[in-house]
Design an enzyme around this catalytic site. Sequence first.
Site, short mmCIF file in Angstrom:
data_model
loop_
_atom_site.label_atom_id
_atom_site.label_comp_id
_atom_site.label_asym_id
_atom_site.label_seq_id
_atom_site.Cartn_x
_atom_site.Cartn_y
_atom_site.Cartn_z
N HIS A 466 0.77 -1.16 -0.19
CA HIS A 466 -0.10 -0.02 0.00
C HIS A 466 0.94 1.29 0.16
O HIS A 466 0.78 2.16 -0.88
CB HIS A 466 -0.86 -0.02 1.34
CG HIS A 466 -1.87 1.11 1.31
ND1 HIS A 466 -3.07 1.13 1.06
CD2 HIS A 466 -1.51 2.50 1.71
CE1 HIS A 466 -3.62 2.44 1.15
NE2 HIS A 466 -2.73 3.13 1.64
N GLU A 467 1.77 1.26 0.84
CA GLU A 467 2.59 2.46 1.14
C GLU A 467 3.57 2.60 -0.12
O GLU A 467 4.13 3.86 -0.69
CB GLU A 467 3.49 2.41 2.07
CG GLU A 467 2.51 2.51 3.61
CD GLU A 467 1.58 3.68 3.67
OE1 GLU A 467 1.83 4.76 2.83
OE2 GLU A 467 0.43 3.41 4.24
#
Length: 677
Positions: A466-467
């Site tokens: 995600h990051e």
Amino acid sequence: MTTATNPLLSESPLPYHLPPFADIRVEHFEPAFEALLLDHQAKLFKITHDPTPATFKNTFAAYDAAGGRLWRVRLLFHNLCSSASTPELRHVERRMAPRLASHDSAVAQDRALFARLDEVYRQREALGLNEEELRLAERIHTYFVRAGATLGPEAAARYAQIMGRLAELGALFKQNVLEDEAQFITLNVPNDLNGIPPFLLDTLQAAAQERALPGYIVPLSRSVIMPFLTFSPNRQLREKIWRAWTSRGTHPERDNRPIIKEILALRLERAQLMGFASFAEYALIDRMAGTPQAVHELTTMLWKPALAAVACERQILVELARQHSEPTDIKAWDWRYLSEKVRAERFALSDAQIKPYFSLERMIEAMFDCANRLFGVTFSERQDLALYHPDVRLWEVYRGGNIIGLFLGDNFSRPGKRSGAWMSAYQMQTRNDGVRCPIVINNNNFAKSNRGPVLLGLDDVRTLFHEFGHGLHGLLSNVTYQTVSGLSVPRDYVELPSQLFEHWAMVPEILERHARHYETDEPLPETLRQNIEYAARFNQGYETIRLTGAALVDMAVHELTDLQDIDIEAFERDILTRLEVPPEVDINHHLPHFQHLFTGDGYSAGYYVYQWAQVLEAEAFAVFEASGDPFNPELAERLYRNVYSVGNSRDPNRAFAEFLGRLPTPKALLKAKGWNA
């Protein structure tokens, strides 16, 4: 302090303008800010008093370039305050927050500057501007209007006062939570350790050793709290840990409740100064959703199916608890523990089985591999450049044989670093303030290990990807102007690249290549992979209620138009009761520690953005699935061209529709959750 003695006042001598971390001291920041604020004012004065006729180049382009030096030092300061905080740095943060906010307000309310910008803006359609130039003019003009440029003198002065105080309160709120998260609970040996798996014992011991303490501790960091609530069989201890975690921001010496009341009152006053009835209306007018009503339509679509799903999930947990002679009056500190047992028994799946195949190092390789297959980028690690902490790593990023940016990874929890996971930048991509490549950083809070490689659970893997999706959004930015670069998009669009990239973590060919046992190098067994896929839909009700419930509390508190005598916690309880949120499910964040909402404006009246982006990313990945190739080159190029590289240089609704070939609908999201029937 001169340029020669303050490294923040001169161009970094390091490659790609990487900050010279080894030379930077806390005492450098205040004088640097004062000098750079004056420098910024001087550049804006030059724009305002340019004797030549106003043009796009000498107004909007010049404005975009004028703040570059100041912005880069602000990014540096913000990142260190989040990742390497000290009491001295926090003192400077409290002092500088209102000063910087005051400067921002003074700029936004500079009538002469706005008049010159407005002059060009009004004739923009006749100037032969390209799409990005038009977008830049629109975004800057909108910023000035929303920041009070058109207010009368008295209202403008009050607006500036409000912004200064909000900055001060936001810094204090964040520091209170940070200090609460620095607390820990000491475990009694061996009673409190019974039944805890070895990888978690290793984490608890490493946390103690990092603080020069004997034995085992549970720090109030999400990366430790969640595994502990998942694996500890000691119900009484789980409750103690859960209560410590959820009471952040309420301790008398660090009480965020009065801070929240003042923040809400100031936000409401600010919105009303701008002609809006509530802060939610003011915040949403410049987002993709547009109105609170649009947010409620989305959350209503999800809420009833989620309540139905969570009721089924609860019944499964009750039955399992009965079979194992566990208490059946399930509480919030029981849900994860019992869910793990369901995963182990119903899906033949447990974190203890999974983690050996998901070492952090292998998953970093996996996310780099996905980025290469999708967007043709490669990563080359450098270890010769000094960074701000030994945990941090740095890679040069290449595309088409050319370097396009630097990527930093700071993956471990430690004292002085706030909890959670986030992406930030030290430098934004631009070609206007000279050519500057992006310097992007991903922060995670994984627990260190003393006994071998760091092993990740599935939630950790998704967080890592995600990051990195955010990181790619910054690294792949290919625009001219910093104002519309990278993640400078509406808040309810910024989560699309990150949530979308999570999907590639579970692609079978990526798992086969990278999900390998850290001791034997054996690939993840196919039966285990299938069980991961089957289990992915279990607890969708639980996760949706926790996320949506927090989003609805956020909307409710920012839709208020009367804050007199409000009791923050009672208000939250009333909302959760009205929504029928099961107490054993709870929500992701309670108001006293809800940093998304109260450390700045970014996610205020905006926590719904994760679900807004879920609709977009479900549609986007469904297109790849329908093609039969998760790395379809033609689709990947369209994704790069319309989403990852364009920043806010194009209208996001139109850009996404060009990628998808149509406007999105919620159907793909309901299908992904298993609720389409």
